[in-house]
Structures are given as C-alpha cells and as structure tokens.
Design an enzyme around this catalytic site. Structure first.
Site, PDB file in Angstrom:
ATOM      1  CB  SER A  36       1.314 -24.571 -40.728  1.00  0.00           C
ATOM      2  OG  SER A  36       2.510 -23.991 -41.160  1.00  0.00           O
ATOM      3  CG  ASP A  92       3.708 -28.067 -47.356  1.00  0.00           C
ATOM      4  OD1 ASP A  92       4.226 -26.943 -47.457  1.00  0.00           O
ATOM      5  OD2 ASP A  92       2.987 -28.409 -46.400  1.00  0.00           O
ATOM      6  CG  HIS A 144       1.665 -25.044 -46.047  1.00  0.00           C
ATOM      7  ND1 HIS A 144       2.253 -26.008 -45.243  1.00  0.00           N
ATOM      8  CD2 HIS A 144       1.408 -23.983 -45.230  1.00  0.00           C
ATOM      9  CE1 HIS A 144       2.342 -25.552 -43.995  1.00  0.00           C
ATOM     10  NE2 HIS A 144       1.833 -24.336 -43.968  1.00  0.00           N
TER      11      HIS A 144
END
Length: 320
Positions: free
Chosen positions: A140, A271, A300
């Site tokens: 991320s 995601d 995610h």
C-alpha cells in the site's frame, strides 16, 4: 541448654558464609562481562536520521544472508509483517522492517510526513545497516515508499529486487492526467475520520474494506481487526493525517520508469482500498522489468489474510 549443638550450628553457618563470599566474584563476573560487551545483533534498534527523528526497526537473521526490507502501509507499523518476517526468517533470509516516521514506535513527528522524506529515512536505515543486494517489499503506502526509495537511492548495488503489494503507485488521486483515479473527497473522508474519531475510524477500516471482511461469507478475524487497531493507535494522529496526502496525491510515474531492477506487482482484484484498475494495471506498463500477479477475490490486506499464498509466491520471485 545444649551449648555444643548451638556452637555447631554457628560454626556451619560461618563456614557456609565464607564459601559464598569466596564464590561470589566468580558468580557475578559473567553477568557483568555480558553487560559490558553488548551483542552485535540485538534484533531491533533505533536509527536517528538527519532531522533528529528516531526510526525504530527490527533486524532478524544472519548478517551474511540476503536482506529483505519490508515497508508497511498506512497507518500501521512493522508488526503488520509478522507473517512474512517469520516465514522468511525460517527460510534463511535476513529480515528487516521499520516503523515509518510518525508510525508505531518511531518518533511522533509533525514534520517530514511525505514521500521524499520517507524514502530518505529508508536510505538512512539502509546505510546504518550497510545493506547491499537487498530486496524491498512494500504494501500500500509502503509500496509508494519502495518505488521512491529504489528510484532515488537504490543504485550502487543496494537493491536487487522490489515487490509492490496492493500498492498506491502510479497515483491514486483523480487528476486530468489520471481520470480513473479516486476523487479528492474520498481522501478528505480519510482525513475527517482521523481528526474526528480516530479510534472508531481505525476499527471501521479493518472490520470493513481493508481485509474484505465486509464481503458476504467472509471469514472475519477479530484478532486481525484488533491488531490493526492496536498498530494504528500507536502512531501519531498528525502523521497519519499528513500521510493521507502522501499516499493519495504523490505521483510515482517517473519513479516506476526509473527503476531498473526486477519488480513484482501483486494485487487482489477485489482490493477496495487501492483499486487494481488504477494502480497495478497502470504501473506494470511503466516498469522496465515488471511482472504482475493478480489474485482473484483477494482483498487489500491479502498478505495477512492469504499469507499461505502470498509468501510462497514471494519466495519464488526472490529465488528466480
């Protein structure tokens, strides 16, 4: 009164005390020596970067092994990589993970909460640990940090490979040049959540979209939700607030183009935090030596929920 027995007891006690006094130096000396000669491999530590900020890091495994450096997402800490640190430590690698400034156990700074400084902090850590031929893995926001670090500081044999998992590059924000991005009000919502009731906001994210626990039939783990909350609440509200701009508005296009080591992009097609269509599917087109692996239905936070799949795939890339 039996004075002979009393005298005998006193004689034995005196002799015992004499023996303890003689033995005591040899008993305490090893502990003192150990204290005077600290271990060369403490397992964790602090590196102080140029603006005085202290960056906490873990460093496990043999010094001579290839290092893997893990970069966590917002608003977490190096603890988010537990499943990977233990797996790759067992495989013989040297595993390193740090808490980004303002996150976890690092300084709760009110400055430098942007990508250029994040990358410079990693460069300071790499120099401190004298890392060569390292593999950098970012999730991320940490994927953005990896892209900027490798592009700007990864030359001279410092970096061998990189992995971006559910990562924010090239850019998350909707702009004229990135019409498929997310609108600014999405990220304003993140900032509002941090400012208004961070404790509740940091429950709602992991209980919902982060791990896909809001999907029908999802196997919800309260422990995973609690651990996300714990990590988030360790950090600085100011740093978390500022980092929203860093992960959403930073354009990594030129960073991806500049990277000349092999890069693996790993992304779940479900995601809900960093949609794949505007991240990995665009990023793969910018990399010189890129490989894309798409995971059907994965969320995610798939490195946690599906570590049994992600870890072997990482290992295969590392060994290729």
């Amino acid at each position: 009164m039996d004075t002979s027995n009393d005298l005998s007891r006193r004689t034995v006690m005196a002799a015992s005390l004499s023996l303890v006094a003689v033995a005591a130096p040899s008993l305490v000396q090893p502990a003192a020596a150990a204290k005077a000669a600290p271990s060369q491999h403490a397992g964790s530590g602090i590196v102080t970067v140029k603006d005085g900020v202290e960056i906490f890091y873990k460093d496990w495994g043999p010094r001579e092994a290839q290092p893997i450096v893990f970069h966590h997402g917002w608003p977490l800490s190096s603890d988010d990589w537990d499943a990977q640190l233990l797996f790759f430590l067992d495989k013989g690698y040297r595993v390193i993970a740090h808490d980004r400034r303002g996150h976890g156990r690092s300084s709760q700074t009110d400055t430098g909460n942007e990508m250029d400084t994040y990358a410079a902090d990693v460069a300071a850590l790499a120099a401190h640990l004298n890392l060569k031929g390292a593999i950098h893995v970012g999730h991320s926001t940490g994927g953005g940090e990896v892209a900027r670090y490798v592009a700007r500081h990864g030359g001279g044999g410092r970096v061998a490979k990189a992995v971006l998992i559910g990562a924010v590059p090239p850019i998350m924000l909707k702009t004229p040049a990135n019409p498929g991005g997310l609108p600014l009000d999405v990220f304003d919502g993140f900032r509002a959540g941090v400012a208004a009731n961070r404790a509740q906001f940091f429950r709602d994210i992991p209980a919902g979209p982060f791990y896909g626990f809001n999907r029908p039939g999802a196997k919800v783990s309260e422990g995973v939700i609690d651990n996300w909350w714990r990590q988030g609440m360790m950090g600085s509200a100011k740093a978390h607030y500022d980092c929203v701009k860093a992960f959403s508005e930073t354009d990594f296009t030129e960073d991806l183009k500049a990277i000349d080591v092999p890069v693996l992009l790993m992304h779940g097609d479900d995601d809900q935090v960093v949609p794949i269509a505007d991240s990995a599917l665009l990023g793969i087109k910018l990399l010189k030596k890129g490989e894309l692996k798409v995971y059907k239905g994965f969320p995610h936070g798939m490195a946690t929920t599906h570590a049994d799949v992600i870890n072997p795939d990482l290992l295969a890339f590392f060994k290729a």
